[in-house]
Scaffold this active site. Structure first.
Site, short mmCIF file in Angstrom:
data_model
loop_
_atom_site.label_atom_id
_atom_site.label_comp_id
_atom_site.label_asym_id
_atom_site.label_seq_id
_atom_site.Cartn_x
_atom_site.Cartn_y
_atom_site.Cartn_z
N LYS A 137 0.83 -1.20 0.00
CA LYS A 137 0.00 0.00 0.00
C LYS A 137 0.86 1.25 0.00
O LYS A 137 1.96 1.27 0.57
CB LYS A 137 -0.90 -0.05 1.24
CG LYS A 137 -1.97 1.01 1.32
CD LYS A 137 -2.86 0.75 2.53
CE LYS A 137 -3.94 1.79 2.69
NZ LYS A 137 -4.82 1.48 3.84
N SER A 212 -9.36 1.75 2.63
CA SER A 212 -8.41 2.56 1.88
C SER A 212 -7.35 1.74 1.14
O SER A 212 -6.57 2.28 0.37
CB SER A 212 -7.71 3.54 2.82
OG SER A 212 -6.99 2.84 3.83
N SER A 236 -10.14 -1.01 6.41
CA SER A 236 -9.43 -0.71 5.17
C SER A 236 -8.75 -1.90 4.49
O SER A 236 -8.32 -1.79 3.35
CB SER A 236 -8.38 0.38 5.42
OG SER A 236 -9.01 1.58 5.78
#
Length: 578
Positions: A137, A212, A236
């Site tokens: 990420k 996210s 997330s």
């Protein structure tokens, strides 16, 4: 008067020009970042082309279809080379921009992956992830790479060293090869920012991959990565896994190191320690998550980050076949989920019961209180000030504008709005508790009391769990995938995942079914809790999802990731039999 008017007009023009220059500077920074990304894609595509000239015959589809455990075995025994595997995955992402162009999931390729490739080939011992390409990420620190959180002020400041997690991945032979896109500021379960744009769900381009960790979800679901690392402070990891049909695990915070994973969410959540963020794996199956956890929970991690409890992966617990005592519920009473998600829990419960496990009804305590008083008031203990400050010098992404605007409303105005609206929309305000009405903790004592309330709630929840003698809990997760643009309108819908961030319990998501035509018909009759604007918006968000994944959530007590994974594996196995 004339002089005063001239001065006033001149000042107004100066303000307009100053604002224009500031926005132009921001735009130039964003354009430069976009050019850098495109150059990186071209560079990787050229590297793949040169490799194919040297090795023209490669079983691309066969390599991409291998499960992680089998791929790892082939790399360990030498029947596949790390170089072949790495360039096969890079080719999948970059050749003709196959995955990137369709979903916009890769933020940047990591050019240092070629150096890591050379490094592992010289290692005497092969780690558990030897030769495995891994995506990470955006905000997970990698030396020489940006960690942007989709915010302009973090462009141009590359990381000076690898985060502990990346160091351990490399020590175990993995090759981090791509950083993936995220929503601006990370506090959104859509996946869009003004620098790198909107990421789409590879299963349906009208839908969001979630957030996210949405770039991770899209890249893995699109076949461009076999293992990814995300983070989770409200769902997330679990929401993108649900939306994209993946398996994802949010461990107990601090089971995996977050040292040197910088910037916004890690910083804000560290100020609100009672609701901490956690890093965790995402993959196509549960065995992949278990292998990743086994590789990461090693002496190297415990040495590099002494704040991580030195608890190695317990293979005996993960491999156990003993019957489980499973608590279950299909709604938390706060935000009723679409019919297909409740069906998933019901069918999974029936399959578990038929397989010899004991199923016990379980009702989570006071979710309204958890959402409105514990999570949001703690996470935004300063009234959202630290979060809003991150948008200084940024163009706010459209998906976040409603939230940003609402948090900017002064506290007194919020109270007045609540008084005015309550008689008109009593259920809207009292039952769903509009998150825009949250207020800051006004003193240190109030913040301490807030933290005490979270600890008290955890204690009550664990007591309830133990009174029922539960091993694990089966419950719903938000889904199916929302249409792009809707997550920002439905923040309260994530109560199913936020609960286990407040509790700091390990929780994972497993896909068990798909949306059917019957589900779509039943959705037309959905009224939610009160058939109010929240419920009607949810219907719009999930409509048109036939064929998309439907998942369930599996939960265990703190530090019992192996038991959580074992339960996830059981759910996965039973769902594949039906």
């Amino acid at each position: 008067p004339a002089a005063a008017l001239s001065l006033l007009c001149g000042s107004a023009v100066a303000v307009v020009v100053w604002k224009w220059l500031g926005e132009r500077q921001i735009q130039q920074k964003m354009e430069e970042a976009q050019r850098t990304r495109e150059e990186g894609v071209k560079k990787m595509a050229e590297a793949v082309r040169q490799f194919r000239e040297q090795v023209p015959i490669a079983q691309t589809d066969a390599i991409l279809s291998l499960p992680l455990l089998e791929l790892a075995g082939r790399l360990q025994e030498g029947s596949l080379s790390p170089k072949t595997v790495l360039y096969t995955y890079i080719e999948k992402v970059s050749a003709a921009l196959e995955v990137t162009q369709q979903t916009n999931c890769v933020r940047h390729f990591i050019p240092e992956c070629e150096e890591q490739l050379q490094e592992i080939q010289g290692q005497k011992e092969k780690g558990l992830l030897y030769g495995i390409p891994v995506s990470i990420k955006d905000h997970i620190g990698h030396k020489g790479q940006l960690s942007t959180c989709g915010l302009v002020q973090y462009l141009g400041t590359p990381e000076q060293e690898d985060s502990v997690l990346v160091k351990v991945l490399k020590r175990q032979g993995a090759i981090p090869f791509a950083k993936t896109n995220v929503p601006q500021s990370l506090f959104n379960y859509d996946c869009s920012n003004t620098i790198f744009g909107q990421t789409l769900n590879p299963l349906n381009h009208q839908k969001t991959p979630g957030g996210s960790s949405g770039g991770e979800g899209a890249l893995i679901a699109g076949g461009g990565s076999i293992l990814g690392i995300g983070s989770d402070v409200g769902g997330s990891i679990r929401l993108p896994s649900s939306f994209c049909g993946l398996c994802g695990l949010k461990p107990t915070a601090k089971r995996l190191s977050a040292w040197h994973t910088p910037l916004l969410i890690m910083d804000i959540s560290s100020r609100a320690m009672p609701v901490p963020s956690a890093l965790g794996p995402m993959a196509r199956d549960v065995d992949s998550l278990a292998l990743c956890m086994k590789a990461l929970l090693c002496e190297e991690m415990f040495r590099l980050d002494p704040t991580v409890p030195p608890i190695p992966f317990n293979e005996e617990v993960y491999s156990s076949s003993a019957p489980l005592r499973v608590g279950y519920y299909d709604t938390d009473g706060f935000f009723p989920l679409p019919p297909c998600m409740r069906r998933a829990v019901r069918e999974t419960r029936e399959a578990l019961q038929a397989a010899g496990h004991t199923l016990v009804p379980f009702s989570p305590l006071r979710i309204h209180y958890v959402m409105n008083e514990l999570f949001l008031k703690t996470f935004f203990a300063d009234g959202g000030r630290a979060w809003l400050d991150e948008f200084t010098g940024n163009i706010v992404d459209p998906s976040l504008k409603p939230q940003v605007t609402c948090y900017k409303i002064p506290r007194l105005v919020k109270k007045l709005l609540a008084l005015i609206l309550k008689p008109l929309f009593p259920l809207f305000l009292s039952l769903k508790k509009n998150v825009t009405m949250i207020s800051a903790c006004r003193s240190v004592n109030e913040l301490w009391n807030q933290q005490h309330q979270i600890e008290a709630y955890r204690s009550q929840f664990i007591t309830q769990w133990r009174e029922l003698q539960l091993d694990v809990v089966l419950c719903p997760v938000l889904g199916p995938a929302f249409t792009v643009g809707f997550p920002g309108k439905l923040l309260p819908a994530v109560s199913s995942t936020m609960l286990y961030n407040v509790l700091n319990f390990p929780a994972g998501v497993v896909p068990v079914s798909v949306v059917t035509e019957a589900d779509e018909e039943e959705l037309k009759l959905y009224r939610g809790c009160c058939d109010d604007s929240w419920d009607r918006t949810l219907k719009q968000a999930v409509a048109g999802a036939v064929g998309l994944p439907v998942a369930v959530q599996c939960v265990a007590l703190p530090w019992q990731e192996e038991l959580c994974l074992r339960f996830m594996k059981e759910v996965e196995t039973l769902s594949r039999r039906t």
